[in-house]
Design an enzyme around this catalytic site. Structure first.
Site, PDB file in Angstrom:
ATOM      1  N   LYS A  42      22.561 -33.878  11.412  1.00  0.00           N
ATOM      2  CA  LYS A  42      22.674 -32.778  10.468  1.00  0.00           C
ATOM      3  C   LYS A  42      22.991 -33.331   9.085  1.00  0.00           C
ATOM      4  CE  LYS A  42      24.495 -28.069  10.373  1.00  0.00           C
ATOM      5  NZ  LYS A  42      25.409 -27.091  11.025  1.00  0.00           N
ATOM      6  N   GLU A  76      30.077 -14.713  22.295  1.00  0.00           N
ATOM      7  CA  GLU A  76      30.831 -13.519  21.918  1.00  0.00           C
ATOM      8  C   GLU A  76      31.252 -12.697  23.135  1.00  0.00           C
ATOM      9  OE1 GLU A  76      28.170 -14.728  18.534  1.00  0.00           O
ATOM     10  OE2 GLU A  76      27.875 -14.364  20.679  1.00  0.00           O
ATOM     11  N   ARG A  86      27.084  -8.194  19.762  1.00  0.00           N
ATOM     12  CA  ARG A  86      26.640  -8.928  20.938  1.00  0.00           C
ATOM     13  C   ARG A  86      27.617  -8.804  22.108  1.00  0.00           C
ATOM     14  NH1 ARG A  86      23.472 -14.079  18.699  1.00  0.00           N
ATOM     15  NH2 ARG A  86      23.333 -14.415  20.913  1.00  0.00           N
TER      16      ARG A  86
END
Length: 629
Positions: free
Chosen positions: A290, A377, A405
């Site tokens: 990244k 979640e 969610r």
């Protein structure tokens, strides 16, 4: 000298595919420089895009897009994809009003196969496309590109479980960079990290098969080879599960390939060409970094996940900025630490949003009471319910859009059992550049109908702290929802005072017009009221709502206006109408909220003005409405 001679001639992937494979490293280098320049000027998601440059180039080189489907998980890594698919000259409009969206968007381009913004949806969507193409007799290919952070979510494994048992041509690319927004947590990332080593037993077999004819003819070579073989066996024994990356995914019915270097574009092309010709579910494990190619982002991918503007490579002499107003997130973070110091039962839970939800300091001060459950979640809410059953006081720090969610868990596992879980809902209302996938415009509507819930909406920073303390002390499920960014600049108390649940207050006394305002709409309502000489009530609570105050206002005023930064349908304004109906009161009522449409991305002030929720727009709407009724 032209710094991007190849990128300049690429308007679509068809142009890219006309190049020779040996030219692709230069394309990737030019693309990375273009990305650094464009995002440096506009801001936006950054480190994730730098890490996906070579993979994006290879995918569009091998696959016949847009006929073949590329489904990007979350989509924050899709800027290189946008640059290569006809939007290079629009990158200066990224995440601006009327400009390019920060995520793939079907209405924006035929190359955006699926609209995304939330995590872990790519495999299911790509599988649906693959099944549809099979039923329609289309010879297309579907590819899901998913990060190792998103792979931790249950929905990804639900899709893997389904896909592995189906006879479809699907490729899942696991882009493994050991990060989501924050560093990954949980068992799966550790498993993947420990299994990046190739199958040692397979490597040993390959070495022996390819070299035996040579080694047995060289003096002493066989003895040396035996030592090498023993060393490899030792490494394999110390990492016996090294070969299980393969078995993990093959047990789901996928044929595993990898891991491969995600920054070697020519090798990626060769691997992808091979995989495109294979039948059945395939999984390619790609290792990327990244922030690759920009040292600041490589060294701190969390900080550079998204940027407003890039710093200079040589940082200028630091100038101490003027003291800024605290954001609502910072107010919450400070309250959380203070409340935790006062009550050892408090624990904090986040679904992979440590920085965004303001939990960095809490983790540092109370590491044993901090739980990052990953992008999960649903689990976060049920986990909180289990903690609450045993006398712990869980605080679930979550964005409004992500709470969607976990709705079933909120209802079934917390509210129906009346468990004292506090949901601190950040990014409620318009969120600006991130657009409709991240807008928090529905929480009042979907929470209001849930039994036992207390719902609070603070009007400024100090109210936020007051209502957090109040709801924390409640012995029932509760939610405090607050917007992104700063508020009015109110002085914030350092205490843990509470207010009476379900009672609002009058912020301004006026005549004829009563504005019943909720949360972030109190401030613009007050500004509008100064010109209209209207009364303004800060309701504080959406549920239980202050019926007594509403009845009193409707009986002493001719016109009633409700204001909320939420969908009009089923929201706070609807709650006011229900009170009027219950008491048989018939008065003209104007509901001010977000009408039934998908909002845009852009500057929040511009968006609120377009939605009729800025101070000026509220004044005009009320004045025009009164003339019309």
């Amino acid at each position: 000298m032209n710094p991007s001679p190849l990128l300049d001639i690429i308007d679509t992937p068809q142009d890219l595919r006309r190049l020779e494979k040996k030219q692709l490293p230069q394309v990737a280098a030019e693309l990375r420089e273009f990305l650094l320049d464009s995002v440096g000027k506009t801001g936006g998601h950054f480190a994730s895009n730098l890490g996906a440059v070579e993979l994006t180039v290879a995918l569009h080189y091998v696959y016949d897009t847009p006929e073949d489907h590329l489904v990007w998980d979350v989509g924050h890594q899709s800027y290189p994809h946008k640059i290569l698919t006809g939007r290079k000259n629009q990158m200066h409009t990224m995440r601006q009003y009327g400009g390019l969206a920060g995520f793939p968007k079907r209405s924006e381009s035929e190359y955006d196969a699926f609209g995304v913004g939330h995590s872990s949806t790519s495999i299911g969507a790509a599988l649906g496309m693959a099944v549809a193409d099979k039923q329609l007799g289309n010879n297309r290919r579907s590819v899901a590109i998913i990060g190792d952070g998103a792979m931790t979510a249950g929905q990804a494994f639900e899709a893997l479980n389904c896909a592995g048992d189906m006879d479809v041509d699907l490729l899942v690319i696991l882009n493994d960079n050991e990060m989501s927004i924050s560093p990954n947590v949980g068992a799966l990332p550790k498993y993947l990290a420990s299994n990046v080593v190739r199958d040692m037993h397979g490597l040993l077999s390959t070495i022996k098969a390819q070299s035996s004819k040579v080694l047995d003819k060289l003096p002493g070579a066989m003895e040396l080879a035996q030592k090498v073989e023993n060393k490899i066996k030792t490494l394999a024994g110390e990492a016996e599960h090294a070969k299980q990356s393969l078995s993990l995914f093959e047990n789901f019915g996928f044929r595993y390939t990898g891991p491969v270097d995600g920054h070697n574009v020519e090798n990626l092309v060769d691997v992808l060409k091979d995989l495109r010709g294979r039948k059945g579910p395939q999984l390619l494990h790609v290792i990327t970094k990244k922030g690759n190619g920009y040292k600041f982002a490589e060294n701190d991918p969390v900080k550079y996940h998204a940027v407003a503007k890039l710093p200079s490579e040589v940082p200028a002499q630091e100038v101490k900025p003027a003291a800024a107003k605290p954001t609502y997130t910072q107010v919450f973070g400070q309250w959380l630490c203070d409340q935790a110091a006062a009550d050892e039962r408090l624990v904090a839970i986040t679904p992979a949003m440590r920085e965004g939800s303001g939990l960095v300091e809490f983790e540092q001060q109370f590491p044993d009471r901090y739980f990052d459950v990953g992008i999960a979640e649903q689990h976060a809410v049920t986990f909180a319910g289990g903690l609450a059953c045993e006398g712990i006081k869980p605080v679930v720090a979550i964005y409004s859009t992500f709470l969607q969610r976990a709705y079933d868990q909120l209802v079934h596992d917390v509210a129906l059992q009346n468990l004292p879980v506090l949901f601190t809902i950040d990014r409620a209302g318009i969120v600006g550049a991130d657009g409709p996938t991240h807008a928090g415009l529905y929480d009042l509507s979907f929470l209001r109908c849930v039994p036992n819930m207390i719902i609070a909406a603070p009007s400024d920073e100090n109210e936020c702290r007051l209502l957090l303390s109040t709801c924390y002390q409640a012995n029932s499920p509760s939610a405090v929802r607050y917007p992104r960014g700063t508020g009015t600049g109110a002085t914030v108390s350092d205490g843990l005072e509470t207010v009476k649940i379900g009672k609002g207050i009058i912020r301004r006394e006026g005549e004829k017009i009563a504005v019943i305002a909720f949360g972030s709409m109190v401030a613009p309502s007050l500004a509008a009221a100064d010109k209209l000489n209207a009364t303004v009530a800060d309701m504080r609570f959406v549920k239980p709502i202050d019926e007594e105050l509403i009845v009193r206002l409707t009986r002493s005023h001719d016109y009633i206006v409700t204001a909320e930064e939420n969908a009009e349908q089923g929201g706070a304004g609807s709650a006011v109408l229900e009170v009027l109906a219950k008491h048989g009161i018939c008065k003209p009522v104007l509901l001010l909220g977000v009408e039934d449409k998908v909002t845009e991305h852009g500057d929040p002030k511009k968006l609120l003005d377009d939605l009729g929720l800025s101070a000026e727009a509220i004044e005009k709407r009320i004045a025009g409405w009164i003339k019309a009724v």
